[in-house]
Scaffold this motif. Sequence first.
Motif, short mmCIF file in Angstrom:
data_model
loop_
_atom_site.label_atom_id
_atom_site.label_comp_id
_atom_site.label_asym_id
_atom_site.label_seq_id
_atom_site.Cartn_x
_atom_site.Cartn_y
_atom_site.Cartn_z
N MET A 9 0.83 -1.29 -0.14
CA MET A 9 0.12 0.02 0.01
C MET A 9 0.88 1.23 -0.12
O MET A 9 1.50 1.43 1.04
N PRO A 10 0.97 1.86 -1.20
CA PRO A 10 1.84 3.10 -1.22
C PRO A 10 1.29 4.19 -0.22
O PRO A 10 0.31 4.22 -0.27
N GLU A 11 2.14 5.01 0.41
CA GLU A 11 1.76 6.17 1.19
C GLU A 11 1.41 7.34 0.32
O GLU A 11 1.82 7.40 -0.90
N PRO A 12 0.54 8.02 0.69
CA PRO A 12 -0.16 9.28 0.13
C PRO A 12 0.77 10.10 -0.32
O PRO A 12 2.04 10.30 0.62
N PRO A 13 0.58 10.78 -1.26
CA PRO A 13 1.68 11.87 -1.44
C PRO A 13 1.77 12.96 -0.40
O PRO A 13 0.89 13.19 0.14
N LEU A 14 3.00 13.45 -0.29
CA LEU A 14 3.26 14.53 0.90
C LEU A 14 2.37 15.68 0.46
O LEU A 14 1.74 16.33 1.52
N GLY A 15 2.16 16.17 -0.53
CA GLY A 15 1.11 17.17 -1.03
C GLY A 15 -0.45 17.10 -0.45
O GLY A 15 -0.93 17.98 0.18
#
Length: 82
Positions: A9-15
């Motif tokens: 599960m990729p982490e959500p983008p920082l933005g």
Amino acid sequence: MVSSKLTYMPEPPLGFLMHRLHMALRSEVTETVLEPLGLTFPEYICLRMIQNAPGASNAELARNISVSRQAMNLVLRGLQDR
């Protein structure tokens, strides 16, 4: 037999995370601080900008927060009418 595969599960983008934080803080500040004072968030931002740049024109204020001059004019008129 139970599968031992892990799902990535990729982490959500920082933005995206920063935007979520901004919206949560904005709501909290508006409800707990500004509403009791009778201010909206745009009015508060406008007052802070005027404090930091006294004498700035409507166009300069609008440009600094990337809104139209018409939108800034509505906020300024609302403050003046108080």
